[in-house]
Write a protein that holds these residues in place. Structure first.
Motif, PDB file in Angstrom:
ATOM      1  N   ARG A 287       1.248   2.028   5.026  1.00  0.00           N
ATOM      2  CA  ARG A 287       1.190   0.863   5.894  1.00  0.00           C
ATOM      3  C   ARG A 287      -0.213   0.263   5.910  1.00  0.00           C
ATOM      4  O   ARG A 287      -0.390  -0.947   5.769  1.00  0.00           O
ATOM      5  CB  ARG A 287       1.624   1.248   7.313  1.00  0.00           C
ATOM      6  CG  ARG A 287       1.355   0.171   8.370  1.00  0.00           C
ATOM      7  CD  ARG A 287       2.023  -1.150   8.051  1.00  0.00           C
ATOM      8  NE  ARG A 287       3.465  -1.015   8.058  1.00  0.00           N
ATOM      9  CZ  ARG A 287       4.306  -1.973   7.653  1.00  0.00           C
ATOM     10  NH1 ARG A 287       3.831  -3.118   7.186  1.00  0.00           N
ATOM     11  NH2 ARG A 287       5.612  -1.785   7.709  1.00  0.00           N
ATOM     12  N   VAL A 288      -1.223   1.115   6.068  1.00  0.00           N
ATOM     13  CA  VAL A 288      -2.606   0.615   6.079  1.00  0.00           C
ATOM     14  C   VAL A 288      -2.958   0.013   4.722  1.00  0.00           C
ATOM     15  O   VAL A 288      -3.582  -1.056   4.644  1.00  0.00           O
ATOM     16  CB  VAL A 288      -3.577   1.752   6.442  1.00  0.00           C
ATOM     17  CG1 VAL A 288      -5.034   1.293   6.270  1.00  0.00           C
ATOM     18  CG2 VAL A 288      -3.339   2.229   7.873  1.00  0.00           C
ATOM     19  N   ALA A 289      -2.544   0.678   3.646  1.00  0.00           N
ATOM     20  CA  ALA A 289      -2.836   0.166   2.311  1.00  0.00           C
ATOM     21  C   ALA A 289      -2.185  -1.190   2.073  1.00  0.00           C
ATOM     22  O   ALA A 289      -2.772  -2.082   1.438  1.00  0.00           O
ATOM     23  CB  ALA A 289      -2.362   1.169   1.261  1.00  0.00           C
ATOM     24  N   THR A 290      -0.981  -1.374   2.597  1.00  0.00           N
ATOM     25  CA  THR A 290      -0.301  -2.660   2.452  1.00  0.00           C
ATOM     26  C   THR A 290      -0.991  -3.746   3.261  1.00  0.00           C
ATOM     27  O   THR A 290      -1.231  -4.859   2.767  1.00  0.00           O
ATOM     28  CB  THR A 290       1.165  -2.532   2.894  1.00  0.00           C
ATOM     29  OG1 THR A 290       1.827  -1.557   2.084  1.00  0.00           O
ATOM     30  CG2 THR A 290       1.895  -3.866   2.771  1.00  0.00           C
ATOM     31  N   ASP A 291      -1.341  -3.424   4.502  1.00  0.00           N
ATOM     32  CA  ASP A 291      -1.981  -4.412   5.378  1.00  0.00           C
ATOM     33  C   ASP A 291      -3.351  -4.829   4.868  1.00  0.00           C
ATOM     34  O   ASP A 291      -3.759  -5.983   5.039  1.00  0.00           O
ATOM     35  CB  ASP A 291      -2.102  -3.852   6.796  1.00  0.00           C
ATOM     36  CG  ASP A 291      -0.750  -3.676   7.471  1.00  0.00           C
ATOM     37  OD1 ASP A 291       0.237  -4.261   6.978  1.00  0.00           O
ATOM     38  OD2 ASP A 291      -0.684  -2.949   8.483  1.00  0.00           O
ATOM     39  N   GLU A 292      -4.069  -3.896   4.230  1.00  0.00           N
ATOM     40  CA  GLU A 292      -5.445  -4.180   3.803  1.00  0.00           C
ATOM     41  C   GLU A 292      -5.556  -4.558   2.333  1.00  0.00           C
ATOM     42  O   GLU A 292      -6.657  -4.755   1.826  1.00  0.00           O
ATOM     43  CB  GLU A 292      -6.336  -2.957   4.079  1.00  0.00           C
ATOM     44  CG  GLU A 292      -6.370  -2.533   5.531  1.00  0.00           C
ATOM     45  CD  GLU A 292      -6.895  -3.618   6.448  1.00  0.00           C
ATOM     46  OE1 GLU A 292      -7.746  -4.423   5.996  1.00  0.00           O
ATOM     47  OE2 GLU A 292      -6.457  -3.679   7.613  1.00  0.00           O
ATOM     48  N   GLY A 293      -4.450  -4.657   1.632  1.00  0.00           N
ATOM     49  CA  GLY A 293      -4.482  -5.055   0.224  1.00  0.00           C
ATOM     50  C   GLY A 293      -4.832  -3.945  -0.743  1.00  0.00           C
ATOM     51  O   GLY A 293      -5.000  -4.196  -1.948  1.00  0.00           O
ATOM     52  N   ILE A 294      -4.891  -2.712  -0.263  1.00  0.00           N
ATOM     53  CA  ILE A 294      -5.218  -1.588  -1.139  1.00  0.00           C
ATOM     54  C   ILE A 294      -4.027  -1.225  -2.022  1.00  0.00           C
ATOM     55  O   ILE A 294      -4.193  -0.748  -3.152  1.00  0.00           O
ATOM     56  CB  ILE A 294      -5.636  -0.360  -0.297  1.00  0.00           C
ATOM     57  CG1 ILE A 294      -6.846  -0.706   0.560  1.00  0.00           C
ATOM     58  CG2 ILE A 294      -5.949   0.832  -1.179  1.00  0.00           C
ATOM     59  CD1 ILE A 294      -7.222   0.388   1.554  1.00  0.00           C
ATOM     60  N   ILE A 295      -2.830  -1.478  -1.538  1.00  0.00           N
ATOM     61  CA  ILE A 295      -1.622  -1.057  -2.249  1.00  0.00           C
ATOM     62  C   ILE A 295      -1.540  -1.675  -3.633  1.00  0.00           C
ATOM     63  O   ILE A 295      -0.897  -1.121  -4.546  1.00  0.00           O
ATOM     64  CB  ILE A 295      -0.372  -1.426  -1.403  1.00  0.00           C
ATOM     65  CG1 ILE A 295       0.853  -0.628  -1.872  1.00  0.00           C
ATOM     66  CG2 ILE A 295      -0.104  -2.931  -1.484  1.00  0.00           C
ATOM     67  CD1 ILE A 295       0.769   0.822  -1.568  1.00  0.00           C
ATOM     68  N   GLU A 296      -2.200  -2.811  -3.836  1.00  0.00           N
ATOM     69  CA  GLU A 296      -2.162  -3.468  -5.140  1.00  0.00           C
ATOM     70  C   GLU A 296      -2.853  -2.655  -6.222  1.00  0.00           C
ATOM     71  O   GLU A 296      -2.625  -2.873  -7.418  1.00  0.00           O
ATOM     72  CB  GLU A 296      -2.808  -4.854  -5.035  1.00  0.00           C
ATOM     73  CG  GLU A 296      -2.080  -5.796  -4.075  1.00  0.00           C
ATOM     74  CD  GLU A 296      -2.814  -7.105  -3.882  1.00  0.00           C
ATOM     75  OE1 GLU A 296      -3.882  -7.274  -4.541  1.00  0.00           O
ATOM     76  OE2 GLU A 296      -2.354  -7.939  -3.095  1.00  0.00           O
ATOM     77  N   GLU A 297      -3.711  -1.720  -5.814  1.00  0.00           N
ATOM     78  CA  GLU A 297      -4.421  -0.888  -6.776  1.00  0.00           C
ATOM     79  C   GLU A 297      -3.640   0.362  -7.164  1.00  0.00           C
ATOM     80  O   GLU A 297      -4.052   1.110  -8.059  1.00  0.00           O
ATOM     81  CB  GLU A 297      -5.775  -0.457  -6.190  1.00  0.00           C
ATOM     82  CG  GLU A 297      -6.674  -1.611  -5.783  1.00  0.00           C
ATOM     83  CD  GLU A 297      -7.036  -2.495  -6.969  1.00  0.00           C
ATOM     84  OE1 GLU A 297      -7.174  -1.955  -8.091  1.00  0.00           O
ATOM     85  OE2 GLU A 297      -7.169  -3.716  -6.775  1.00  0.00           O
ATOM     86  N   ALA A 298      -2.526   0.615  -6.491  1.00  0.00           N
ATOM     87  CA  ALA A 298      -1.741   1.814  -6.789  1.00  0.00           C
ATOM     88  C   ALA A 298      -1.157   1.732  -8.194  1.00  0.00           C
ATOM     89  O   ALA A 298      -0.674   0.686  -8.624  1.00  0.00           O
ATOM     90  CB  ALA A 298      -0.628   1.985  -5.761  1.00  0.00           C
ATOM     91  N   GLU A 299      -1.219   2.849  -8.911  1.00  0.00           N
ATOM     92  CA  GLU A 299      -0.675   2.923 -10.264  1.00  0.00           C
ATOM     93  C   GLU A 299       0.667   3.645 -10.241  1.00  0.00           C
ATOM     94  O   GLU A 299       0.923   4.480  -9.375  1.00  0.00           O
ATOM     95  CB  GLU A 299      -1.652   3.671 -11.180  1.00  0.00           C
ATOM     96  CG  GLU A 299      -3.011   2.993 -11.291  1.00  0.00           C
ATOM     97  CD  GLU A 299      -4.002   3.816 -12.100  1.00  0.00           C
ATOM     98  OE1 GLU A 299      -3.606   4.921 -12.569  1.00  0.00           O
ATOM     99  OE2 GLU A 299      -5.146   3.383 -12.257  1.00  0.00           O
ATOM    100  N   GLN A 300       1.511   3.307 -11.195  1.00  0.00           N
ATOM    101  CA  GLN A 300       2.800   3.965 -11.272  1.00  0.00           C
ATOM    102  C   GLN A 300       2.616   5.446 -11.555  1.00  0.00           C
ATOM    103  O   GLN A 300       1.778   5.845 -12.362  1.00  0.00           O
ATOM    104  CB  GLN A 300       3.675   3.334 -12.347  1.00  0.00           C
ATOM    105  CG  GLN A 300       5.084   3.913 -12.402  1.00  0.00           C
ATOM    106  CD  GLN A 300       5.942   3.230 -13.441  1.00  0.00           C
ATOM    107  OE1 GLN A 300       5.429   2.615 -14.366  1.00  0.00           O
ATOM    108  NE2 GLN A 300       7.257   3.322 -13.300  1.00  0.00           N
ATOM    109  N   HIS A 301       3.389   6.257 -10.891  1.00  0.00           N
ATOM    110  CA  HIS A 301       3.313   7.699 -11.080  1.00  0.00           C
ATOM    111  C   HIS A 301       3.694   8.056 -12.518  1.00  0.00           C
ATOM    112  O   HIS A 301       4.618   7.484 -13.086  1.00  0.00           O
ATOM    113  CB  HIS A 301       4.252   8.404 -10.097  1.00  0.00           C
ATOM    114  CG  HIS A 301       3.974   9.857  -9.930  1.00  0.00           C
ATOM    115  ND1 HIS A 301       4.324  10.813 -10.865  1.00  0.00           N
ATOM    116  CD2 HIS A 301       3.362  10.542  -8.920  1.00  0.00           C
ATOM    117  CE1 HIS A 301       3.958  12.011 -10.448  1.00  0.00           C
ATOM    118  NE2 HIS A 301       3.376  11.883  -9.274  1.00  0.00           N
ATOM    119  N   GLY A 302       2.967   8.996 -13.093  1.00  0.00           N
ATOM    120  CA  GLY A 302       3.233   9.389 -14.475  1.00  0.00           C
ATOM    121  C   GLY A 302       4.602   9.999 -14.685  1.00  0.00           C
ATOM    122  O   GLY A 302       5.105  10.025 -15.815  1.00  0.00           O
TER     123      GLY A 302
END
Length: 368
Positions: A287-302
């Protein structure tokens, strides 16, 4: 609070990986002192139970959920070193089988969920016991406090890691405030689950709660069916009719199988059936990552294409059955791996340490 790949840069991921390896290595040595022939299999069950309860996301408001981290719970039940290994096994199974928590972030997750929560939770638990009355109720209250504080502290540590090696340009002050705020709420849920679980085990087998060892009364050594004279001299006098009875230090004649089977049944029910009704809202970190724009840096799990990814069986269309099969499989694998690790650690003890004499046995609860 499973950190995915891509949130932290390579140097921080490598650093937390090194911390995690060191923590596991130290815990492998420390667990030799905490485990015995009765508790080694139970430690595997604790790992499986933590896995199951981590599937049960509970709502904390504003479209956000949380789940148990389990560090404080495991430490109170089986000891801090064994607890680090329990959580490490759970996180490894989640990452490899269920694509939950990044592979390059495995060290970060072990550091946050398996080390910080154990050290903080168990430290607060022991500190609370020093100021609370010496009775079973104090163990529950101290368990609540340790679990409650461990969760937001882990969230703050994540914010600190993100300040050093975060991959998104965001306001770190806002990240810190948001992480701490939502994880205080999650910590309340963690505290309730921890206190309830510890209380349940304490009610049926208090001798198997390592955190309650301070309440233990050494078992008298029988000679010809009665306590020896030196033991009678050392045995404490009854305090009063109203005083709470201390926990027996050892119960060699009481089998652990009933507790193990009962705990396994509860664990399977939670993972295979109750988990279907868990909250679908994003957890605190997401939730915090989505609200703060961090979620865009998440990479697909291997291993995003693995057959059990996202806690479902790929080839099963029925959602309820898919979750049940995945949960049961996770419990089985975690139990098998965890039990194997803990039995191996127990057997690695040297003969002199594995078979303490009567004097060492009487000192063990205080020195553990």
């Amino acid at each position: 609070m499973h950190v995915p790949d891509g949130f932290l840069n390579a140097p921080v991921s490598v650093a937390t990986g090194a911390v995690a390896v060191a923590a596991v290595a130290v815990s492998l040595r420390g667990a030799r002192r905490e485990l015995d022939e009765r508790t080694a299999p139970l430690a595997g069950l604790v790992a499986a139970f933590v896995f199951a309860v981590q599937m049960l996301n509970f709502p904390v408001g504003a479209g956000t959920s949380g789940h148990l981290m389990g560090g404080a719970l495991a430490a109170i039940l089986v000891g801090p070193c064994t607890a680090v290994l329990c959580i490490a096994v759970v996180l490894l199974m989640q990452g490899l089988l269920f694509a939950d928590g990044g592979l390059t972030a495995l060290g970060t997750n072990i550091t946050l969920i398996g080390l910080v929560t154990v050290v903080v939770g168990y430290g607060v638990f022991k500190a609370a016991l020093r100021v609370l009355p010496r009775n079973p109720g104090a163990v529950g209250a101290a368990s609540f406090a340790g679990a409650l504080i461990s969760v937001p502290v882990a969230a703050v540590v994540f914010a600190g890691l993100y300040a050093v090696g975060g991959t998104a340009d965001v306001s770190l002050g806002r990240v810190l405030a948001a992480m701490a705020g939502v994880h205080v709420l999650i910590g309340i849920g963690e505290a309730l689950i921890t206190a309830a679980t510890v209380g349940a085990v304490l009610a049926v087998r208090p001798d198997l709660v390592r955190g309650a060892a301070h309440m233990a009364r050494p078992a008298l050594i029988l000679r010809n069916g009665s306590p020896s004279a030196p033991e009678r001299e050392r045995a404490p006098e009854p305090e009063s009719a109203s005083a709470p009875a201390p926990v027996a230090a050892n119960a060699p004649g009481r089998p652990t199988r009933p507790l193990w089977l009962g705990g396994l049944a509860v664990t399977v029910i939670l993972a295979a059936f109750v988990s279907f009704y868990a909250s679908a809202d994003p957890d605190g970190l997401e939730r915090v990552a989505t609200d703060e724009g961090i979620i865009e840096e998440a990479e697909q799990h291997g291993l995003a294409d693995s057959p059990l990814a996202d806690y479902g069986v790929e080839s099963v269309d029925d959602a309820r059955l898919s979750t049940a099969l995945a949960g049961a499989a996770g419990v089985a694998v975690t139990l098998a791996v965890g039990s194997g690790v803990f039995v191996a650690v127990r057997r690695a003890r040297t003969p002199s340490r594995a078979e303490p004499g009567p004097e060492a046995a009487r000192r063990e609860p205080e020195n553990a």
